[in-house]
Design an enzyme around this catalytic site. Structure first.
Site: not given
Lengths: 351, 351, 351, 351
Positions: C152-154, C323
């Site tokens: 996932g992004c987090y 990011e």
């Protein structure tokens, strides 16, 4: 003090009406309706008003025209077009003054309504009784009206700068172009992909080209001012700001000027026409010197800024206006009409 | 492979040139200059390129035309107007090809330059040697030129949609109006109050009305296309996006059409003119169906989107374009010219 | 060259995968599926890719696992959690490599999946076969895997800065706090009121406090690194940018330092741990000097920026990362895993 | 009615003071100073106030303390730190009440001032006389003070949520972490590259890590509340909104709770402490149910929103606050102090 109600108070215009009416010195907000939020308090639905004493007490109700007619002297309709008439008829019969923010009563002609809104007008008999609520143009008529059709956001930004020039016969009624840039709140609080943050942010785009619905009321009003039928070019664009409309108008002077001196002479007539129309208006600001309109100077206010330039190279008159689409373009203007028809100071609750 | 250099690489156009040239398959970025950042690496000044192998090695230097002439085959000038000539002369004498992103060599007439830029042209002799670097119009001429004057951002967004119609004699050369909306990077990386975040965010405003400098090159190029002097109306606006220009053009068809059928017939000629001009162009996208230009579809690319609508109500032709002001409106177009004059694939490093 | 397909290509992650795969030197985009857009070309749905030669030819299809297994060697799943398993099973059986961008295969424990995602895991047998696709940590394992669960992004923004410190035993596994700020694309392309432009613009807000779903994979991975169960505090916030995640981590050093000198000594160990982990990583950028992460330096790239500060006043270590949530936080990282397992250069199509 | 003046009225805080004081029922704005704009009217410098009757009459003057002492009863100083003392001394001697928005009089200790502001305190004798103008904490002291040091924006967002918990001995004074997100107006109206639109838009970044100047007043005030020296961790971030601060606080309860039931029991104490402190405060809004703070709900108001969550997984208390950095974080709070010390309704001119 008069009691006021808002039908359809959960959209952006409705929310702005709530803000203005909660703080209005002569109006008491007696009822707000919303199918979606019925039962919840204003404070729950609009946290930004939560510290207002009334916001914790007043609850949204299901809309009911008969009940509203008993609760309020003045009812604002902030509903989609085609729906307002359903409430307007019983409210008027019940003795209320109705200020409608939708497009339903802005036109005199039911046929043009049908052409632009793609359905039959729901209450054509009322069209003749409704007054177009543009105070700077129709102040006296508004005083006597029981049904106000508050103008659209784009029309306000176009009509205020154009009508004085048409009336003074300084510009030709033919060939008018209005290029408008609107913040996203103009699209309403609708869950549609097109209005998601990521679809609007870092994006600039035209839409509704070449026949946007607002053309109907713009052209009707310009025709009244010109005394002859007017057809204009109008291009709306969506811009990544919450609020604000910036309109640039391209107009043809009735006089030809060949150089800067000629432009200056004609410019004095333009300046005089605007001063005559607006020098004493509390909500029109004629910019001076090098200043040009900027939406950030009008957002949150009921002011429409206007500036103009004559171009000796092209012989054209460029007029630019800025307003808050939710205030002067919607809810503020509706409150201004209320102030006028109630005989209150026109700026009450608006400065 | 050819060696390339960028003079004035620390502004927004310069940064975009760095991005494109670092990733170009045939060009090797041999030198970048910046008075402000001399001694620092590309990676330090532009962290977003820091992972590119070359970015840690290449350092900004003080600009020195003689040295650059030895270091590079092709030199891009990303300098303010009035300064580019100072570098162009020795670089050309040193045998370099010069691609100038400033306004200095875009006009044929030194007198018009002086009228619009308020100072004497610094190298009038070069004006006749420079080629206006709009590849879709001047591809063959660019191949043979040693000095390219890369077009301005607004001019590109106006010329690409207009020139094919003028050449095909489909629109009248008189009365053209261009209404343009630009992202803030168009103002450059300058520490001025007007371009602070809080002054631009939630703001929409016109500026430079009615005589913006870019009019000079727009009108010169349109006059070439029309075969007659052209004067246009141009209104730029500042919009809160980083990048992107959206231009709406109001044009007068040479034919009168009274209704939708007439409009459709004329529309076929417009469509044919655009197809003839751009169907095979890699960087012009003619939109189809209901699609209208949107800056978010072109940002970061060298593409200019074009769509048009005929309005049977007004008899006017509305053309809309969208581009990235820093790519097709500046650095991407400059690289496109480089590709052409070097005989490389025109899309090299640009897709 | 290998053939690749994307299932669920119409969301923001899917669109970013399309961008990356259209331009990938070794991958050929053979199929894209979308229930909503089936029948339309890539060019029609994503105008920004329209000038890519393949975009006009490739049409969205209804998703069909059996057909996809014949069309592609590698299939990317960009679907909501709970749905990916339905495609993964037949695709794996059909011999495809599957790279899943959803949460479905990121956890080893079906029970924790059920706790955080509120439904039974649809294919618990596959959990042991899936590899967590964080290349900087699991490069060797990715090479051998047929089913990649892309992080996932987090989690990516938290794991990359934290794992090297836990592995080097420089910070305590207890008491970790991650405070994250995400752009709105992280919420997906969903027509919900909360993500309308006017609801996000000029707004900053936390959400999902205190138990966001991503905690499950973050804590599982941190536990692996620490060799002991890790529970962290995680607070996500929504910020009005399209893309980007900025995470600030509050960490407790295993050593006590009383002053700036002590901090400097410990800081050398931190620097060494990061250099050992990432000095040669193409997509991790360790900032130097006074530089701090900024999402604008990583947006559009597959890079994660990391900087850290020791605070001698509190004895705490602050680590910050930035990011692009759609690239290193989703689609770029998935392509990076593809590059690794195909034996291609890890940066192919990503610089 | 009292006469008020603003010294340094051309920055963002000064402009917000102008807005509030122009509309204040008991205060008459008698003088505004600005070196940069001396001679111009309020209407010229701030077009958004131009329709206020006073805005066309009142002109900016060069700052002159002796003259101001005669013109005004109350003088607001909206100046950079280090400069305010120069005006405060003669104004106090002249009998004025001074409300200073700078950092100059917020600390009791001249030594700590010098540590954090890097220059000697210009008027250390006044530090003991100044009262920290946080009305919810020091209402009674403000009534008796002639010199108010109005708190900083970050401190307000941290102190209001934290002080009641420290006073009630519900959280440990050690280990407090404050993670704050601020709109760009917090940086002031300064022509610096870092605050250009294109540098802030689509960017999220920390700064001033780990020792921001505001720590000095935050820690001094928290120490007073805790009765013991407090050192905290504070990380500010810059977010692309004009206005608003969102702070997330990570706090350690004095009690250990192992599960949701334990958390609920402790939560009742937290709720009670907040109710005791703020239930009757007009400008603190304790959120209920699922609501979390959102800057868009407080922008333009003097309200600070507070919500909290106990995390049974970590045993930590998370408190979140939102305020408008220019209103409750600066000018609104200063007006609130004026209302208190003048004996006016505390909400006068602020709702």
């Amino acid at each position: 003090m008069k009691k006021v109600a808002i039908v359809g108070a959960s959209g952006y215009s409705g929310e702005e009406l709530v803000r203005l009416l909660l703080n209005h010195p002569q109006a008491e907000l007696a009822a707000v309706t919303s199918r979606q939020y019925a039962g919840q308090t204003l404070a729950q639905v609009f946290p930004r008003f939560a510290n207002h004493p009334q916001a914790k007490a007043l609850r949204f109700t299901e809309p009911n025209a008969d009940l509203l007619a008993k609760q309020a002297d003045i009812v604002f309709l902030a509903l989609p077009h085609g729906v307002a008439a359903e409430y307007a008829v019983p409210l008027l019969n019940g003795g209320c003054t109705v200020i409608d923010l939708s497009a339903d009563f802005r036109l005199r002609s039911a046929a043009i309504y049908q052409e632009f809104y793609a359905h039959e007008h729901p209450a054509p008999d009322l069209l003749a009784k409704a007054m177009y609520g543009l105070p700077e143009i129709y102040r006296e008529e508004i005083k006597k009206s029981q049904l106000i059709a508050s103008p659209g956001c784009y029309p306000t930004s176009i009509l205020l700068p154009t009508i004085p020039l048409l009336k003074a016969r300084l510009i030709k009624p033919a060939g008018i172009i209005a290029d408008s840039l609107s913040g996203v709140s103009g699209a309403g609080r609708k869950a549609e992909l097109d209005y998601l943050f990521c679809e609007c942010n870092e994006s600039v785009r035209p839409y509704g080209v070449p026949k946007h619905r607002h053309l109907s009321e713009i052209e009707e009003q310009l025709s009244f001012a010109a005394g002859t039928p007017v057809t204009i070019q109008f291009t709306p664009h969506l811009i990544p700001v919450n609020r604000g409309i910036l309109t640039t108008l391209y107009l043809a002077p009735v006089e030809h000027f060949a150089d800067a001196a000629g432009a200056a002479a004609f410019g004095e007539k333009v300046a005089a026409a605007y001063r005559a129309a607006y020098a004493n208006e509390p909500f029109v600001r004629l910019l001076e010197g090098k200043a040009l309109p900027d939406t950030k100077n009008v957002v949150g206010t009921n002011v429409c800024e206007i500036a103009w330039r004559l171009d000796p190279r092209t012989g054209r008159l460029i007029v630019m206006s800025a307003e808050d689409n939710l205030v002067k373009g919607a809810s503020g203007q509706a409150v201004q009409s209320m102030n006028i028809l109630c005989g209150w100071p026109e700026t009450a609750g608006l400065i």
